[in-house]
Design an enzyme around this catalytic site. Structure first.
Site, PDB file in Angstrom:
ATOM      1  NE  ARG A  18      24.853  37.492  35.150  1.00 53.37           N
ATOM      2  CZ  ARG A  18      24.800  37.678  36.461  1.00 53.37           C
ATOM      3  NH1 ARG A  18      24.745  36.661  37.287  1.00 53.37           N
ATOM      4  NH2 ARG A  18      24.795  38.886  36.969  1.00 53.37           N
ATOM      5  CG  ASN A  36      28.363  36.991  34.970  1.00 50.01           C
ATOM      6  OD1 ASN A  36      28.034  36.967  33.787  1.00 50.01           O
ATOM      7  ND2 ASN A  36      28.136  38.043  35.732  1.00 50.01           N
TER       8      ASN A  36
END
Length: 90
Positions: A18, A36
């Site tokens: 990320r 996520n």
């Protein structure tokens, strides 16, 4: 303005995916988000010029050094939206 929605599958959680995607998108002047998912995948939505988004997508297949991307599912759309910045969503 185009919108890319992608689900990145493989070993993509716990490997800084990320943060890497956020840095990459910011360096490409894209806006949107990354997060996520509960199933171990990573989801992202990015807004920008189609050619730039295509380059972003190519790089999503690589990911950061510890990631192992198995597949990227994509959906494209035209967008009048232009969110500001690119952020990590929780």
């Amino acid at each position: 303005m185009a919108k890319l929605h992608a689900i990145v599958k493989g070993k993509v959680q716990g490997v800084w995916y990320r943060a890497w995607a956020q840095d990459l998108a910011a360096s490409m002047n894209l806006s949107g988000w990354v997060r996520n998912l509960n199933d171990g995948n990573v989801e992202t939505e990015a807004y920008g010029e189609r050619a730039v988004l295509e380059t972003f997508l190519e790089k999503l297949y690589d990911g950061p050094p510890l990631a192992r991307v198995a597949e990227v599912e994509t959906a494209w759309a035209e967008s009048g939206e232009t969110p500001s910045g690119f952020r990590v969503r929780r």
